[in-house]
Design a protein around this motif. Structure first.
Motif, PDB file in Angstrom:
ATOM      1  N   HIS A 102       0.849  -1.256   0.119  1.00 19.98           N
ATOM      2  CA  HIS A 102      -0.021  -0.073   0.123  1.00 19.98           C
ATOM      3  C   HIS A 102       1.024   1.585   0.006  1.00 19.98           C
ATOM      4  O   HIS A 102       1.968   1.286   0.577  1.00 19.98           O
ATOM      5  N   ASP A 103       0.418   2.527  -1.009  1.00 25.69           N
ATOM      6  CA  ASP A 103       1.094   3.594  -0.706  1.00 25.69           C
ATOM      7  C   ASP A 103      -0.131   4.836  -0.723  1.00 25.69           C
ATOM      8  O   ASP A 103      -1.131   4.608  -1.462  1.00 25.69           O
ATOM      9  N   ALA A 104       0.305   5.785   0.017  1.00 27.57           N
ATOM     10  CA  ALA A 104      -0.655   7.021  -0.095  1.00 27.57           C
ATOM     11  C   ALA A 104      -0.727   7.432  -1.508  1.00 27.57           C
ATOM     12  O   ALA A 104      -1.786   8.245  -1.699  1.00 27.57           O
ATOM     13  N   ASP A 105       0.487   7.220  -2.318  1.00 32.19           N
ATOM     14  CA  ASP A 105       0.342   7.733  -3.577  1.00 32.19           C
ATOM     15  C   ASP A 105       0.522   6.232  -4.353  1.00 32.19           C
ATOM     16  O   ASP A 105       1.575   5.988  -4.816  1.00 32.19           O
ATOM     17  N   PRO A 106      -0.639   6.014  -4.942  1.00 31.30           N
ATOM     18  CA  PRO A 106      -0.448   4.828  -5.670  1.00 31.30           C
ATOM     19  C   PRO A 106       0.320   4.586  -7.125  1.00 31.30           C
ATOM     20  O   PRO A 106       0.870   3.455  -7.198  1.00 31.30           O
TER      21      PRO A 106
ATOM     22  N   THR B 284      -2.778  -2.504  -3.250  1.00 30.98           N
ATOM     23  CA  THR B 284      -4.162  -1.880  -2.879  1.00 30.98           C
ATOM     24  C   THR B 284      -3.857  -0.482  -2.403  1.00 30.98           C
ATOM     25  O   THR B 284      -2.966   0.029  -1.729  1.00 30.98           O
ATOM     26  N   ALA B 285      -5.151   0.025  -2.599  1.00 28.99           N
ATOM     27  CA  ALA B 285      -5.282   1.573  -2.055  1.00 28.99           C
ATOM     28  C   ALA B 285      -5.911   1.409  -0.720  1.00 28.99           C
ATOM     29  O   ALA B 285      -5.720   2.689  -0.043  1.00 28.99           O
ATOM     30  N   ALA B 286      -6.418   0.449  -0.343  1.00 23.93           N
ATOM     31  CA  ALA B 286      -7.034   0.644   0.947  1.00 23.93           C
ATOM     32  C   ALA B 286      -7.008  -0.854   1.591  1.00 23.93           C
ATOM     33  O   ALA B 286      -7.903  -1.682   1.427  1.00 23.93           O
TER      34      ALA B 286
END
Length: 380
Positions: free
Chosen positions: A244-248, A268-270
């Motif tokens: 995951h990363d806050a900036d996909p 995944t974004a979430a």
């Protein structure tokens, strides 16, 4: 390009950096405008620029000015070159020296921002001077062997076939230091086929220190390009690896890299559910990597460092919510500064009492590669 022409090019690039342009952007801009420059010329100019940035204070003092010309004069003087033979003004060489240029002294100067030195000294104690001195030199190149596809021995042999010399680290066999011809790596089948990844020794040691067991659910919370995800994946069977990363957008290349490495990774974004291990390699000053990105140490300010520590604190608390009972939280930075490392952990443990400390590591260029911090905590 002649040696003098390369120096002129480095002066041009350094002036752009001193005016505020990031180093990589300034080098790329020069390269695109200088089609006559071959790959050897571009590499030589890059080396001149990065050496000047690593040693900016001392080279400016030796050269007599904090300008591209002053930095190059100081650096060449420190290296013992004949300045008159290089600064001739002929062809594309820089103009001859004028009286007073190159007559300064750099005794006892530290190549760090003045405002940062007290924090640096407090963080590193009696190692502060030695670490600062090592930061003036170029960083070694390290590879991580992908044990899903190869062994250290087969990788070393494969690299040797491409005239690339590499040797294993004494305590971590999957870490290989490149000793010769590092610039050939990008074309080597060993690299192109996913048998190795470029990864510094310190984060490799950090990943090796994590408590990995078969069947674990693991979340790389600030995955970025996925280097740590891919380092953890081969360590045990049946792992569920989630990135995951806050900036996909930072993870755009991770699926391709994972397929090349033969690793199973969910992007995944979430992230949802509880994890046995959450790794949070948070954004930081990068003070441990300043040998590789020397211009970033001169762009760091007290305000930007304060913004980073606030962000780190917020990310650490968000990442902690994904740790299951009895699970572990690994906080990582590529910094050597207390405000980003031990101070963050002390504040977190005070605020979130259901976590307890397990282990703590601080690697520096004196004992590993880059400076790197790891704090491992357990949720009760």
């Amino acid at each position: 390009m002649t040696p003098g022409a390369r120096i002129s090019a480095a002066i041009e690039v350094l002036d752009a950096i001193l005016a505020g342009r990031p180093a990589e952007q300034a080098l790329l801009r020069w390269s695109r405008a200088s089609r006559y420059a071959g790959s050897g010329d571009r590499a030589a100019v890059r080396d001149l620029v990065f050496t000047a940035l690593r040693r900016r204070n001392s080279h400016a003092a030796l050269g007599g000015a904090l300008t591209g010309r002053g930095l190059m004069i100081g650096g060449l003087r420190e290296a013992g070159h004949d300045l008159a033979a290089l600064f001739t003004g002929q062809g594309h060489a820089p103009a001859p020296l004028v009286p007073g240029e190159g007559s300064g002294s750099a005794a006892d100067l530290c190549d760090l921002p003045d405002w940062l030195r007290p924090l640096w000294d407090r963080s590193l104690g009696d190692r502060a001077g030695a670490v600062a001195a090592v930061m003036r030199d170029r960083a070694p190149v390290w590879l991580r062997v992908n044990t899903l596809k190869a062994t250290s021995q087969t990788v070393i042999a494969g690299l040797a076939a491409d005239a690339i010399a590499a040797a294993p680290h004494g305590c971590l066999e999957t870490a290989l230091e490149v000793l010769e011809n590092e610039r050939r790596l990008s074309r080597s089948p060993v690299y192109c086929n996913g048998l190795v990844e470029l990864q510094d020794l310190s984060p490799q040691l950090a990943c090796a220190a994590l408590p990995i067991r078969p069947g674990m659910r693991i979340l790389d919370y600030c995955a970025g390009g996925g280097g740590k995800t891919l380092a953890i994946a081969p360590r045990a069977s049946g792992l569920t690896m989630v990135a995951h990363d806050a900036d996909p957008a930072r993870m755009a290349d991770l699926p391709v890299r994972a397929r090349r490495a033969g690793a199973q990774v969910q992007v995944t974004a979430a992230p949802s559910g509880a994890f046995d291990l959450v790794v949070a390699d948070v954004p930081c000053s990068g003070s441990g990597t300043w040998r590789r990105t020397p211009d970033s140490k001169w762009r760091l300010t007290p305000t930007s460092l304060g913004d980073l520590t606030a962000l780190q604190s917020a990310i650490l608390r968000r990442a902690a919510r994904h740790v299951g009972r009895g699970g572990h939280l690994a906080y990582m930075t590529c910094s050597v500064l207390d405000v980003e490392n031990d101070d963050q952990i002390a504040e977190f443990l005070d605020d979130v009492p259901d976590f307890s400390p397990v282990s703590r590591y601080l690697w520096t260029p004196l004992d590993a590669g880059d400076g790197f911090f790891l704090a491992l905590m357990e949720r009760r």
